[in-house]
Scaffold this motif. Structure first.
Motif, PDB file in Angstrom:
ATOM      1  N   GLY A 252       0.814  -1.202   0.000  1.00 13.27           N
ATOM      2  CA  GLY A 252       0.000   0.000   0.000  1.00 13.27           C
ATOM      3  C   GLY A 252       0.845   1.248   0.000  1.00 13.27           C
ATOM      4  O   GLY A 252       2.058   1.213  -0.221  1.00 13.27           O
TER       5      GLY A 252
ATOM      6  N   VAL B 102      -3.309   4.094   4.819  1.00 14.12           N
ATOM      7  CA  VAL B 102      -1.943   3.903   4.344  1.00 14.12           C
ATOM      8  C   VAL B 102      -1.229   2.915   5.258  1.00 14.12           C
ATOM      9  O   VAL B 102      -1.674   2.657   6.376  1.00 14.12           O
ATOM     10  CB  VAL B 102      -1.165   5.245   4.315  1.00 14.12           C
TER      11      VAL B 102
ATOM     12  N   ASN C 281      -3.899   2.756  -3.756  1.00 16.26           N
ATOM     13  CA  ASN C 281      -3.708   1.482  -3.062  1.00 16.26           C
ATOM     14  C   ASN C 281      -4.095   0.279  -3.907  1.00 16.26           C
ATOM     15  O   ASN C 281      -3.506  -0.799  -3.788  1.00 16.26           O
ATOM     16  CB  ASN C 281      -4.542   1.452  -1.773  1.00 16.26           C
TER      17      ASN C 281
ATOM     18  N   ARG D  29      -2.111  -3.343  -3.781  1.00 14.80           N
ATOM     19  CA  ARG D  29      -2.647  -4.395  -2.917  1.00 14.80           C
ATOM     20  C   ARG D  29      -3.268  -5.558  -3.676  1.00 14.80           C
ATOM     21  O   ARG D  29      -3.585  -6.594  -3.083  1.00 14.80           O
ATOM     22  CB  ARG D  29      -3.680  -3.788  -1.962  1.00 14.80           C
TER      23      ARG D  29
END
Length: 815
Positions: free
Chosen positions: A122, A143, A464, A468
């Motif tokens: 992330g 975060v 993100n 991820r």
């Protein structure tokens, strides 16, 4: 003898004194003094070498070559190895050879789970923890890490003239860190009339990392024998002494981001600082973990050596476009002029080589004996701030472009970090082939973290997602149906769209996907890197070039007058905020229609490039215009064609003066429109008398000469509102910064950009001038860009204070 600014001790004495840390008793100021005495001389020597290298009149290809194979380097234990031995040891680690030269990262003290870059995919967020609202924003953001900053986006290390402060803001930030980690945050916390709350339990907070100042920064609030202490020493000691036990209790540790390292000498002195602190606190060598900002072009020449020196503690290595590009322009400043830096993005060949070099070296050094990674590379900054609903120009309509931008940026980084180490000869392979076991080898998924500067929920979410996603999901993300949103008649890919034809063409050119859109990892065979010579010279690795050429050859391209003007606009706007004590500066970028968070690194790019253009009187390569201010859908921006510039015209002093004048016109027009908008908000309509009253109040300070109450009393009869209500609106609509600094930054830039003296990390010029009263500031500015003996003479004649010589030596790195 150590001396600490009396006001600092009066207001922040709790940060100093006797403390028990890890069961060991220390006195904070004594430890700072010990480190300054022991290692201050080594820091000075490293800075002198840095200055001497930049001033050597040798071709970059000579002075900026990789070390000779027999050049020797030393680590903090006194081990001496040649460059060949260090690189060979790196290769042996990658190939799994148990040899006496083999070394790898973090083999003695494991990487804590909360810090491991591959276990925590992330975004990392960076910025100052001053005021406290910024700390709360970082904690609440989705975060993985939060980087409390005392470097390029630090709270000010100085007190701007007229600010009303008595102590630099960085000291309050240090207390805020301690308060937040101690749980001393009011519920709710009130700031500027707004409420802020921490929305996460402690165990869900992002991992805290402290970014220390570079070794070139001095702390003028802390002196030993009358000399300012290197700020990195103050920063490391204060942070560790006040927060180690709090962080350990929370299941974390003391971690540092280390910036601006250029050479092994510089890496070594940082290692010594950390080891001395570990020794005093009874910690294992390597417990204080670090991340490296690989942001200096020179560092690439020594990257294996720097990794080796930091091998006990180096966990992640960050790619950053801003400082790195600025350092490249700086490296070549006497020999070559770079094209428009706005066009040298992370997809440019030299920047792709830079990212891939980081990824490969981190892989080679980070592997343990089981083939698992104990380190990882980290991607570069995404710094757009979304416009809020109700923006006076409606610029929130451009937010869709920002959301797509961060998504595509982080997807590109993720794909760059896919390295397939083949066990047998293999050409191009696809991710699908690897996942189905059709090819023999091992896939490493390296770029799982990257940077963001702002905590906006939608922006962070978009960044993100690619970081991820599982490997299986990456291909599906690319293949999603293409969707668009329309902004001002222009179609922009939606944030949840698959790759458009244009995006696919870019990714294919970068080697990240094939002609069918399949993800293609970077294939590295072990025989491609099994000798030091191959690692540095194998064209199979580096796009048909040797590594030096891939990293350092100056790019070709256009120099346009529009981008020159844009560079000056960005430098002047950042410098203005820097004078006001704001290092993390939001600036409206009229070229992109977006609002960017800037720091000292962007100032470095643009001011360095402009200096080189004037230095060489570079020729503009395309017809264009210097533009005057005009009110547009993007606000008041340089938009009106004013002065024609032809291809071949030189950017000389005459053209610079025209640019300078136009920017002053823009500044005045911008303030006029700002005050118009404020007047319309307060009055509900445009009233020239309301605007005039506001302009007088906002002209200095704001409210230095006219109080909010006084201007409200003048306006209230005009708008038919109670004085108290008007006063609140006058304050709410006031500018954040002191406008009297606007002509000051213009004079600073004129002096800096037209001087034959080049100043590395030139933001320091602004920092040292900001606290001076106007009459002294003007004299100091004239002195700082002349010869040193002239400064000495003016001091002897009583025309300058002796402190100006200390400032001169600081900004020119005379140690």
């Amino acid at each position: 003898m150590i001396e600490i600014n009396k006001r600092v001790l009066e207001e922040y004495g709790d940060l100093f004194g006797r403390k028990v840390v890890n069961g060991r008793e220390i006195v904070v100021e004594q430890l700072i003094e010990e480190l300054a005495r022991e290692l201050g001389g080594e820091i000075d020597a490293a800075i002198r070498k840095r200055k001497e290298w930049h001033e050597r009149r040798e071709p970059v290809k000579v002075k900026g070559a990789f070390p000779r194979w027999d050049d020797k380097f030393v680590d903090a234990d006194g081990n001496v190895r040649t460059f060949r031995e260090i690189v060979q040891g790196l290769i042996d680690n990658f190939l799994g050879r148990d040899t006496p030269l083999r070394w790898g990262l973090n083999q003695n003290v494991p990487v804590p789970d909360d810090l491991h870059p591959l276990k925590n995919p992330g975004l990392e967020i960076t910025g100052p923890w001053y005021p406290m609202s910024r700390a709360i924003h970082q904690i609440n953001a989705d975060v993985v890490s939060m980087m409390e900053d005392e470097e390029d986006a630090s709270p000010a290390w100085y007190v701007p003239w007229g600010s009303g402060r008595s102590v630099a803001a960085v000291w309050e930030a240090r207390r805020i860190v301690k308060r937040v980690l101690s749980g001393d945050v009011p519920e709710p916390y009130i700031e500027g009339g707004k409420e802020y709350r921490i929305r996460k339990p402690r165990e869900k907070w992002p991992t805290l990392i402290h970014r220390v100042p570079g070794i070139h920064i001095l702390d003028f609030d802390v002196r030993v024998d009358g000399r300012p202490v290197p700020a990195i020493i103050t920063s490391v000691v204060l942070y560790t002494a006040n927060n180690y036990d709090l962080l350990k209790k929370a299941g974390s540790g003391v971690y540092f981001y280390v910036p601006k390292t250029q050479t092994p000498d510089e890496a070594l002195v940082v290692e010594k600082i950390l080891r001395r602190v570990e020794q005093r606190l009874g910690l294992k060598t390597g417990e204080l973990k670090i991340a490296m900002l690989y942001e200096e072009a020179r560092a690439g020449l020594y990257l294996p050596v720097i990794f080796w020196i930091w091998r006990e503690r180096l966990v992640k290595i960050n790619n950053g476009r801003w400082d790195y590009l600025g350092s490249l322009i700086e490296m070549w400043r006497e020999e070559a002029v770079f094209p428009d830096p706005q066009n040298i993005t992370m997809t440019h060949p030299i920047m792709m080589a830079y990212q891939k070099y980081n990824a490969l070296l981190t892989l080679m050094a980070g592997l343990d004996k089981n083939g698992e990674l104990r380190a990882g590379p980290v991607g570069g900054m995404a710094a757009v701030m979304l416009y809020r609903q109700g923006d006076p120009y409606g610029r929130e309509r451009y937010n869709a472009r920002a959301l797509r931008g961060i998504w595509i940026d982080k997807l590109r980084e993720r794909l760059i970090g896919l390295i397939f180490v083949a066990e047998e000869p293999a050409g191009k392979v696809t991710l699908g082939d690897v996942l189905k076991g059709k090819v023999k080898g091992r896939l490493y998924d390296l770029f799982r973290q990257s940077w963001v500067a702002t905590p906006e929920e939608a922006y962070v979410k978009a960044g993100n997602e690619p970081l991820r996603a599982s490997l299986e999901e990456l291909q599906a993300m690319i293949n999603k149906p293409v969707k668009y949103v329309e902004v001002d008649g222009v179609k922009i890919p939606a944030v949840d769209s698959g790759l458009t034809e244009q995006e696919r063409a870019l990714f294919q050119r970068l080697g990240l996907i094939d002609e069918n859109g399949n993800i293609t990892p970077w294939v590295v065979r072990k025989d491609m890197v099994d000798t030091p010579e191959k690692l540095l010279n194998n064209p199979e690795l580096w796009g048909g070039k040797d590594l030096w050429s891939a990293l350092y050859e100056p790019p070709k391209g256009d120099i346009t007058i529009e981008h020159i003007q844009h560079a000056f606009y960005m430098a002047a706007n950042y410098g203005f905020q820097l004078l006001n004590g704001n290092l993390a500066a939001a600036i409206d970028d009229y070229e992109l229609g977006q609002r960017f968070m800037n720091d000292l690194a962007t100032y470095r790019i643009f001011s360095t490039w402009l200096w080189t253009l004037l230095r060489h009187e570079a020729a503009v390569t395309k017809d264009g215009y210097l533009k005057g201010p005009d009110r547009t859908p993007l606000g008041v921006v340089p938009a009106k064609n004013e002065i024609a510039v032809k291809a071949g015209d030189r950017f000389n002093r005459e053209m610079f003066e025209k640019l300078w004048d136009l920017h002053m016109q823009w500044t005045n027009a911008f303030y006029e429109d700002f005050d118009r908008i404020a007047a319309e908000r307060i009055a509900g309509r445009y009233d020239p008398k309301v605007k005039e009253a506001l302009s007088k109040a906002y002209a200095a300070g704001p409210f230095r000469h006219i109080s909010p109450r006084a201007v409200a009393e003048a306006i209230a009869p005009l708008v038919g509102k109670p004085v108290d209500a008007v006063e609140r609106e006058v304050v709410a609509n006031a500018p954040r910064f002191d406008r009297t600094f606007a002509p000051v930054i213009m004079e600073i830039l004129k002096a800096k950009l037209t001087s034959p003296l080049y100043v590395q990390h030139g933001g320091r010029v602004v920092m040292v001038l900001s606290p001076l009263p106007p009459e002294e500031r003007e004299q100091a500015l004239m002195a700082l860009f002349g010869p040193r003996d002239r400064v000495e003479r003016l001091i002897a004649e009583g025309k300058l204070r002796k402190e100006i010589l200390e400032i001169y030596d600081y900004i020119h790195d005379i140690r």
